[in-house]
Write an enzyme that holds these catalytic residues in place. Structure first.
Site, mmCIF file in Angstrom:
data_model
loop_
_atom_site.group_PDB
_atom_site.id
_atom_site.type_symbol
_atom_site.label_atom_id
_atom_site.label_comp_id
_atom_site.label_asym_id
_atom_site.label_seq_id
_atom_site.Cartn_x
_atom_site.Cartn_y
_atom_site.Cartn_z
ATOM 1 N N GLU A 266 0.652 -1.199 0.120
ATOM 2 C CA GLU A 266 -0.048 -0.082 0.107
ATOM 3 C C GLU A 266 0.852 1.243 -0.144
ATOM 4 O O GLU A 266 0.440 2.263 -0.375
ATOM 5 C CB GLU A 266 -1.043 -0.029 1.294
ATOM 6 C CG GLU A 266 -1.882 -0.985 0.974
ATOM 7 C CD GLU A 266 -2.861 -1.032 2.409
ATOM 8 O OE1 GLU A 266 -4.222 -1.207 1.994
ATOM 9 O OE2 GLU A 266 -2.155 -0.728 3.531
ATOM 10 N N ASP A 270 0.042 4.044 9.088
ATOM 11 C CA ASP A 270 -1.080 3.835 9.857
ATOM 12 C C ASP A 270 -0.807 4.526 11.238
ATOM 13 O O ASP A 270 0.526 4.221 11.738
ATOM 14 C CB ASP A 270 -1.657 2.620 10.182
ATOM 15 C CG ASP A 270 -2.658 2.086 8.916
ATOM 16 O OD1 ASP A 270 -2.320 2.652 7.913
ATOM 17 O OD2 ASP A 270 -3.523 1.208 9.116
ATOM 18 N N CYS A 295 -10.259 1.725 12.884
ATOM 19 C CA CYS A 295 -10.362 0.116 12.816
ATOM 20 C C CYS A 295 -9.658 -0.541 14.148
ATOM 21 O O CYS A 295 -8.971 0.281 14.972
ATOM 22 C CB CYS A 295 -9.755 -0.598 11.706
ATOM 23 S SG CYS A 295 -10.631 -0.083 10.094
ATOM 24 N N TYR A 323 -12.440 -7.379 7.144
ATOM 25 C CA TYR A 323 -13.470 -6.464 7.683
ATOM 26 C C TYR A 323 -14.546 -7.440 8.422
ATOM 27 O O TYR A 323 -15.266 -8.225 7.831
ATOM 28 C CB TYR A 323 -14.275 -5.441 7.013
ATOM 29 C CG TYR A 323 -13.338 -4.191 6.411
ATOM 30 C CD1 TYR A 323 -13.194 -3.177 7.310
ATOM 31 C CD2 TYR A 323 -12.582 -4.171 5.419
ATOM 32 C CE1 TYR A 323 -12.571 -2.105 7.125
ATOM 33 C CE2 TYR A 323 -11.934 -3.011 5.236
ATOM 34 C CZ TYR A 323 -11.998 -1.951 5.939
ATOM 35 O OH TYR A 323 -11.147 -0.969 5.567
ATOM 36 N N ASP A 328 -20.679 -0.601 18.154
ATOM 37 C CA ASP A 328 -20.564 0.348 19.131
ATOM 38 C C ASP A 328 -20.760 -0.460 20.482
ATOM 39 O O ASP A 328 -21.573 -1.214 20.728
ATOM 40 C CB ASP A 328 -21.615 1.334 19.019
ATOM 41 C CG ASP A 328 -21.214 2.276 17.831
ATOM 42 O OD1 ASP A 328 -19.872 2.259 17.566
ATOM 43 O OD2 ASP A 328 -22.029 2.869 17.223
ATOM 44 N N HIS A 364 -19.777 2.311 14.856
ATOM 45 C CA HIS A 364 -19.056 3.211 14.334
ATOM 46 C C HIS A 364 -17.484 2.881 14.553
ATOM 47 O O HIS A 364 -16.345 3.675 14.101
ATOM 48 C CB HIS A 364 -19.193 4.877 15.028
ATOM 49 C CG HIS A 364 -20.476 5.481 14.651
ATOM 50 N ND1 HIS A 364 -21.550 5.055 15.714
ATOM 51 C CD2 HIS A 364 -20.704 6.288 14.117
ATOM 52 C CE1 HIS A 364 -22.485 5.495 15.189
ATOM 53 N NE2 HIS A 364 -22.251 6.629 14.029
ATOM 54 N N HIS A 381 -0.965 -3.894 8.138
ATOM 55 C CA HIS A 381 -1.212 -3.121 9.269
ATOM 56 C C HIS A 381 -2.138 -3.615 10.317
ATOM 57 O O HIS A 381 -2.038 -3.575 11.642
ATOM 58 C CB HIS A 381 -1.770 -1.686 9.162
ATOM 59 C CG HIS A 381 -0.768 -0.642 8.383
ATOM 60 N ND1 HIS A 381 -0.996 -0.547 7.083
ATOM 61 C CD2 HIS A 381 0.310 -0.097 8.789
ATOM 62 C CE1 HIS A 381 0.283 0.449 6.878
ATOM 63 N NE2 HIS A 381 0.894 0.523 7.883
ATOM 64 N N GLU A 402 -5.510 4.993 8.621
ATOM 65 C CA GLU A 402 -4.486 5.244 7.675
ATOM 66 C C GLU A 402 -4.378 7.067 7.650
ATOM 67 O O GLU A 402 -5.219 7.835 7.657
ATOM 68 C CB GLU A 402 -5.189 5.101 6.244
ATOM 69 C CG GLU A 402 -5.148 3.320 6.153
ATOM 70 C CD GLU A 402 -5.910 3.035 4.783
ATOM 71 O OE1 GLU A 402 -6.888 3.487 4.878
ATOM 72 O OE2 GLU A 402 -5.618 2.089 4.184
#
Length: 445
Positions: A266, A270, A295, A323, A328, A364, A381, A402
């Site tokens: 990439e 991060d 994240c 992912y 929350d 979130h 990462h 990031e």
């Protein structure tokens, strides 16, 4: 064709692919058809040195030595139009301007938005087949070139080194070749480059061209090259072992660190910290200097405990970032987006007393599934953040986001260095974390 080194046969080819349009030239000395162990140089064009006589690199000298060797022993030189490791002449001039301001040859290319290597060698096997050359002795110092040719099916029986002495203009270039691109340069060459660089006190100015094929919104910021010991280099460190030691200490103290990944992945940085030690202030800092998508890396077993399944069944992300469904923490939070709410969610995600019913979905905070083995299995990462947390003695979970510029563009290594200095953040890399784990855990891949 008559030359200063003697008379050669010259052959020309036309090669087209989706990514390349080349007209390779082949200089031939002696009878090479139907032979094995033919001496071959695959040489990439360097217009600046071979035409204008630039002393910033060793390309002209390598070409001349290759022609001399094949004239004496028989063989071929394949000449490919791949200027500046594939970025083109205009961008190469822009890279020179960056080098004048402190960048090395690798970081200059990546700062312009390119990978450190863009050269392709698909034309070479076709040329060798046309000449019915069965195997070759390759004149090169470049492991990348060897790897690419072998993957294309070329049989390399021997590597023939091409060593060029350092001068006051190419000394840093040769050091970068050895330290960053792992070129097979002798210790004498490297030490002479170091000595020459130490003697040089001024910089030679090469104005950039007024028009460049690419543009960048990043500020041009000088940075020093990594000063690695021979032992560190052999163990695979990129920025140095001490950067990992410092990062582990900082993470254990609840501080934020910067972690960069490889230029051919990439090529991004991060902000990372231990989820267990998240605070509203730290979350606010991360939000301010990143994309705002925060994240948290968690192990598969913990994600299953909390009933946080994959976000999608079919992961189409080229990097396979895993992912899970966003979430929350329910208790003591409001909208879930504030620094306080997200910090609490991060802490509770790694709190063994928190159960699946304590979280709402979606939310979130974006959990990522850590790959078992960490950076030893996947150099991302996601794995680096959790590995650092664990190495620091914290619960297994790392926050990551990031880093971006004010205009939203991704921040690359030179600017990340400056940011780290400005905010007193430790800067390390995924590669260094991997090297550290391999060293300290006595693990082999």
């Amino acid at each position: 064709m008559p030359t200063d080194l003697g008379v050669f046969k010259m052959r020309s080819y036309v090669y087209s692919s989706r990514s390349q349009q080349l007209e390779p030239i082949v200089m031939v000395a002696g009878d090479v058809r139907n032979k094995e162990n033919v001496l071959v140089r695959v040489h990439d064009q360097c217009f600046t040195s071979e035409v204008f006589g630039s002393k910033r690199c060793d390309c002209r000298e390598q070409l001349k030595e290759s022609l001399r060797l094949i004239k004496d022993q028989g063989g071929i030189v394949i000449y490919l139009q791949q200027e500046g490791r594939g970025i083109g002449i205009a961008n190469k001039v822009a890279a020179y301007a960056l080098q004048d301001r402190g960048f090395d040859t690798v970081d200059a290319n990546t700062h312009l938005g390119f990978k450190d290597e863009l050269r392709e060698y698909q034309a070479v096997p076709d040329i060798l087949r046309d000449l019915n050359i069965k195997s070759i002795k390759l004149m090169t110092n470049n492991p990348y070139k060897i790897k690419q040719l072998e993957e294309l099916g070329v049989t390399i029986t021997e590597r023939v080194p091409l060593q060029v002495k350092a001068n006051e203009f190419n000394s840093k270039y040769l050091q970068s070749k050895r330290n960053k691109m792992n070129h097979f340069l002798s210790e004498d060459i490297v030490q002479s480059a170091v000595k020459v660089a130490d003697r040089v006190t001024g910089a030679v100015t090469h104005p950039a061209a007024s028009t460049v094929a690419v543009s960048t919104t990043e500020e041009v910021i000088p940075h020093e090259a990594e000063d690695l010991s021979e032992e560190e280099r052999l163990k695979g460190y990129a920025l140095g072992r001490q950067t990992v030691v410092d990062a582990i200490k900082a993470v254990g103290e609840g501080k934020i660190v910067v972690v960069v990944d490889d230029a051919d992945r990439e090529n991004e940085g991060d902000l990372i910290m231990a989820a267990e030690l998240a605070t509203p202030e730290a979350v606010g800092f991360i939000v301010r200097y990143t994309s705002g998508v925060l994240c948290v890396s968690l192990e598969d077993d913990r994600l299953k405990e909390l009933a946080l399944p994959p976000m999608v069944v079919n992961n189409e992300d080229p990097k396979q970032t895993a992912y899970a469904i966003s979430t929350d923490y329910k208790h003591g939070t409001t909208t879930g987006i504030s620094g306080y709410d997200r910090a609490l969610t991060f802490r509770k995600l790694v709190d063994p007393d928190a159960k699946k019913d304590d979280f709402q979905r979606p939310g979130h905070v974006f959990p990522l599934r850590y790959k078992e083995g960490g950076v030893l299995s996947r150099k991302g990462h996601t794995e680096a953040s959790l590995d650092l947390a664990r190495l620091a003695g914290c619960r297994p979970g790392g926050i990551l986001a990031e880093v971006v510029h004010d205009d939203g563009s991704m921040m690359r290594l030179p600017a990340l260095r400056e940011m780290s200095k400005t905010h007193n953040l430790v800067l390390t890399s995924v590669q260094d974390i991997k090297a550290y784990r391999l060293e300290t855990e006595k693990t082999t891949l």
